[in-house]
Design an enzyme around this catalytic site. Structure first.
Site, PDB file in Angstrom:
ATOM      1  N   ASP A 113       0.743  -1.204  -0.061  1.00 37.23           N
ATOM      2  CA  ASP A 113      -0.038  -0.056  -0.056  1.00 37.23           C
ATOM      3  C   ASP A 113       1.035   1.195  -0.094  1.00 37.23           C
ATOM      4  O   ASP A 113       2.030   1.149   0.491  1.00 37.23           O
ATOM      5  CB  ASP A 113      -0.682  -0.049   1.323  1.00 37.23           C
ATOM      6  CG  ASP A 113      -1.690   1.042   1.533  1.00 37.23           C
ATOM      7  OD1 ASP A 113      -2.258   1.797   0.743  1.00 37.23           O
ATOM      8  OD2 ASP A 113      -1.491   1.938   2.633  1.00 37.23           O
ATOM      9  N   TYR A 114       0.544   2.519  -0.510  1.00 36.03           N
ATOM     10  CA  TYR A 114       1.361   3.672  -0.648  1.00 36.03           C
ATOM     11  C   TYR A 114       1.135   4.755   0.760  1.00 36.03           C
ATOM     12  O   TYR A 114       1.976   4.521   1.459  1.00 36.03           O
ATOM     13  CB  TYR A 114       0.908   4.258  -1.824  1.00 36.03           C
ATOM     14  CG  TYR A 114       1.840   5.272  -1.868  1.00 36.03           C
ATOM     15  CD1 TYR A 114       3.245   5.292  -2.676  1.00 36.03           C
ATOM     16  CD2 TYR A 114       1.312   6.930  -1.854  1.00 36.03           C
ATOM     17  CE1 TYR A 114       3.986   6.293  -2.611  1.00 36.03           C
ATOM     18  CE2 TYR A 114       2.442   7.813  -2.002  1.00 36.03           C
ATOM     19  CZ  TYR A 114       3.522   7.608  -2.535  1.00 36.03           C
ATOM     20  OH  TYR A 114       4.475   8.690  -2.635  1.00 36.03           O
TER      21      TYR A 114
END
Ligand code: GDG
Length: 735
Positions: free
Chosen positions: A508-509
């Site tokens: 995930d960022y």
């Protein structure tokens, strides 16, 4: 299990030295009185200031003093006269006390006071560190020692630390005026458990933590780095049995055994059997509203003159903090008021006010409680007010009327008392009249309820509940969330990774690879992150996916040139090896026209919030709003949206300070599982920080290694504390 260590400004005994001998005298005050029964049993040590400054302590008596204190289970912190001035009379009683009791006009913000407060708090913390072991339980008391929990935590990261505030915690609007507000909150947050007398104080505290520190608060838990801090209310009780037994003993005394004070009270009653005695007992403190009470009494006598010669007000004001100028002024004001009213209204047979400015022995207190028909306690602010509870406990025949200020913490539990607003003279005059005429059976009915509650929730139960919650916190804290990644786990993860033949990584960022930014567009990748991702990408047999709710334009700009694989908008779009984005799921967008105006109306009504428009979803961000207000609006929006979308194909996702409306058939979990089917992976890894990542954690097979960033409840197997730790973890895979 180790010992319990209690820490408070003052020890429960006061030392006096005369002719080279040491006398230990019990201290007056809510805390000393209340904790005594807790400290006397079991293995415990009480650390505090003895009441004698270094200058007042002859060197040759040091050892005798330590010995005398040890006999009471106590150990002293040594303070100089100037430290007591700055720390106790200064910051504690000229800054914190007035501010926390809403007396802003008396509050002094002096840097010198603050510096001494910090230094003295450090002394207390050092004494604890010296005298405690890791497995001891530490209970810090009150506003004089708010920095101690964090100071101890720094040296003893795994010790259980509780803090209890005996005074009100003020509303954020008041608290935020203090120049050292952040330091004070951080000091308190060194605790595992923070206790207040009432839910309101707890609520004010949580609001300040959210607003001033921007920390995540969920119900009554605060998430700070790798710790969860619990906040709760524990209304303090009294040693009920002690007061009840003393009153029974008092009732059975023969005439000869009675004290001088009791004789005086009895002769008053005998001379005028139909008159009523009204009692008030407080430390002489502006928070207790003594002057206002006297004014209200005069108002009452003027409004209802028929009660002249029929009532008498007994005021016991216990000397307190007489070094602080405000207290000296107050003493003068009260002296003058009592003098004037008695001068104006007294008759040959009657003085309206009996005023005592002194501390009385315990038995005299019992004389006063048991002889008074009415207790009239009108603090303008009071953390709890134990006198109200003590009065009720001594009423052996259950008669007597308690008139109590709404501004006292005890009013929350003493609903059967006559509750008044101390600023409302009209109401108080009428309430006094009501109290004078209250039928006996009504008095008994009201006091029966009060006594039952006070007997059940006594000071011992209070202290035990606090200690139980603190110990539970220690255990629950460990099992609360997924397992923290230890060095051993990290080693075995790296080992698994190295041995694997085909690896699949989902990263995930936002909140995982990078921290949050006020403006999401500004949370762009840094060089260090590119370097890390490059290394992972270039490894053989490794398929890396960035998986995010972000739109394809932004991710395209940041990552397409790097040819990283990407899944964006929660699984709507996919890009592999630098190719253009393709649709991974067929999704509808015709609902957007219906939902957009709803979100726009929330933007208009919630300053700081904004809409992020993606191709197939709409996100309402509220990170930059007032935290309480933002949460309230988010709940409201959630309700509105759910009623609008009904059973449609769209759903609402509650992310980290963002609410996203999107098609139901896309989520990160579904997308990740589809990617898994492409090959025979023997190491699947997923890491993320919010709700939207939970779909991955849930839907990936058990064999997958799933990691949550932060401490919230999760379906992931492990957790790490911060984005910094995420990068350290991923770096291990590149070794
Ligand atoms: C703080 C908070 C909170 C009073 N006069 C004499 C005497 N006392 C005893 C009473 C009672 C105690 O002192 C006073 O307690 P309060 O609770 O009323 O008030 P504070 O001293 O301001 O205490 C308060 C409390 O901490 C506990 O958390 O309730 O809100 O301000 O126990 O009996 N005792 C003797 N002689 C006196 O003349 N022996």
């Amino acid at each position: 299990m180790g010992k319990t260590i209690i820490i408070s400004n003052r020890l429960p005994v006061q030392l006096q030295i005369s002719n080279g001998t040491i006398n230990a005298i019990p201290s007056v005050g809510g805390l000393a009185t209340g904790m005594k029964s807790v400290h006397s049993g079991g293995e415990s040590l009480w650390i505090g200031w003895s009441g004698l400054t270094n200058e007042e302590t002859p060197e040759e008596l040091e050892l005798d003093i330590d010995k005398a204190l040890a006999e009471h289970g106590c150990a002293k912190v040594k303070l100089t006269a100037s430290e007591v001035d700055g720390f106790y009379f200064g910051f504690s009683n000229r800054t914190v006390w007035p501010l926390f009791h809403y007396f802003m006009e008396y509050t002094e913000f002096e840097l010198d006071f603050w510096d001494t407060y910090k230094a003295v708090n450090q002394k207390f913390a050092d004494a604890i560190i010296e005298k405690s072991n890791e497995d001891d339980t530490i209970w810090v008391h009150d506003y004089q020692l708010m920095l101690v929990p964090q100071m101890v935590r720094e040296k003893r990261p795994d010790t259980s630390i509780g803090f209890f505030l005996h005074i009100p915690f003020p509303s954020y609007e008041i608290f935020r005026t203090m120049p050292w507000r952040v330091e004070v909150l951080e000091g308190l947050l060194g605790s595992d458990l923070i206790g207040f007398h009432t839910y309101d104080y707890e609520r004010h505290f949580l609001s300040s933590v959210r607003r001033l520190l921007g920390l995540d608060v969920s119900f009554n838990e605060i998430y700070l780095d790798n710790r969860v801090i619990k906040v709760d209310s524990f209304p303090m009780g009294i040693d009920y049995k002690k007061f009840k037994d003393a009153a029974i003993a008092h009732d059975s005394k023969s005439i000869e055994e009675r004290s001088d004070l009791q004789e005086r009270l009895d002769s008053h009653k005998a001379s005028a059997p139909d008159t009523k005695l009204i009692l008030s007992i407080d430390r002489l403190d502006y928070s207790k509203g003594i002057a206002k009470r006297i004014n209200a009494f005069e108002y009452f006598l003027n409004k209802y003159p028929e009660y002249k010669e029929k009532v008498r007000l007994i005021i016991l004001a216990v000397p307190s903090r007489s070094n602080v100028p405000q207290y000296q002024l107050l003493k003068r004001e009260i002296d003058e008021l009592v003098g004037r009213i008695n001068g104006e209204l007294s008759t040959v047979n009657w003085t309206p006010i009996w005023y005592f400015y002194r501390s009385l022995p315990f038995n005299s207190l019992i004389d006063l409680y048991t002889s008074s028909d009415i207790a009239w306690l009108t603090p303008l602010r009071d953390g709890m007010n134990l006198v109200a509870k003590e009065y009720i406990a001594t009423r052996t025949d259950k008669t007597g009327v308690l008139i109590l200020s709404e501004m006292a913490g005890s009013a929350y539990e003493m609903n059967e008392a006559l509750l008044i607003n101390p600023n409302n003279f009209e109401e108080q005059a009428d309430t006094l009249r009501q109290a004078i005429h209250m039928p006996k059976d009504e008095q008994i009915a009201r006091n029966s309820f009060l006594q039952n509650r006070l007997e059940r929730y006594n000071v011992e139960v209070w202290a035990n509940e606090f200690m139980t919650a603190l110990n539970e916190k220690r255990d629950v804290g460990k099992a609360y969330v997924s397992e923290k990644i230890s060095t051993a786990i990290l080693d075995s993860m790296e080992n698994q990774y190295t041995k694997a033949k085909k690896r699949l990584l989902f990263l995930d960022y936002d909140g995982t690879l990078v921290g949050f930014h006020k403006d999401p567009q500004k949370a762009s990748p840094d060089e260090e992150l590119y370097a890390l991702l490059d290394q992972l990408q270039q490894q053989e047999n490794t398929t890396l996916f960035l998986i995010s709710g972000r739109d394809k334009q932004t991710f395209g700009k940041w990552f397409l040139p790097k040819k990283y694989n990407m899944i964006v908008e929660h699984g709507v779009w996919i890009s592999k090896n630098g190719e253009e984005f393709k649709m991974l799921e067929q999704v509808k967008s015709d609902w957007m026209g219906k939902i957009r105006p709803v979100l726009e109306s929330f933007v208009d009504r919630t300053p700081g919030s904004f809409i992020e428009e993606k191709n197939y979803s709409l996100a309402w961000h509220y990170r930059n709003t007032d935290p309480d207000f933002g949460e309230k609006r988010a709940t409201e929006l959630n309700t509105v949206l759910r009623s609008l979308i009904g059973n449609d194909d769209i759903s609402v996702l509650n992310g980290n300070k963002v609410m996203e409306v999107k098609s139901s058939n896309v989520n990160k979990g579904r997308a990740a599982v589809r990617m898994m089917a492409d090959d025979d992976y023997d190491f699947v890894f997923a890491i993320g920080d919010d709700w939207t990542d939970e779909f991955m954690f849930q839907e990936l097979p058990d064999s997958a290694v799933t990691v949550k960033v932060g401490l919230k409840k999760t379906h992931a197997k492990y957790h790490v504390e911060s984005t910094k730790r995420v990068r350290e973890l991923l770096n291990r895979f590149t070794q």
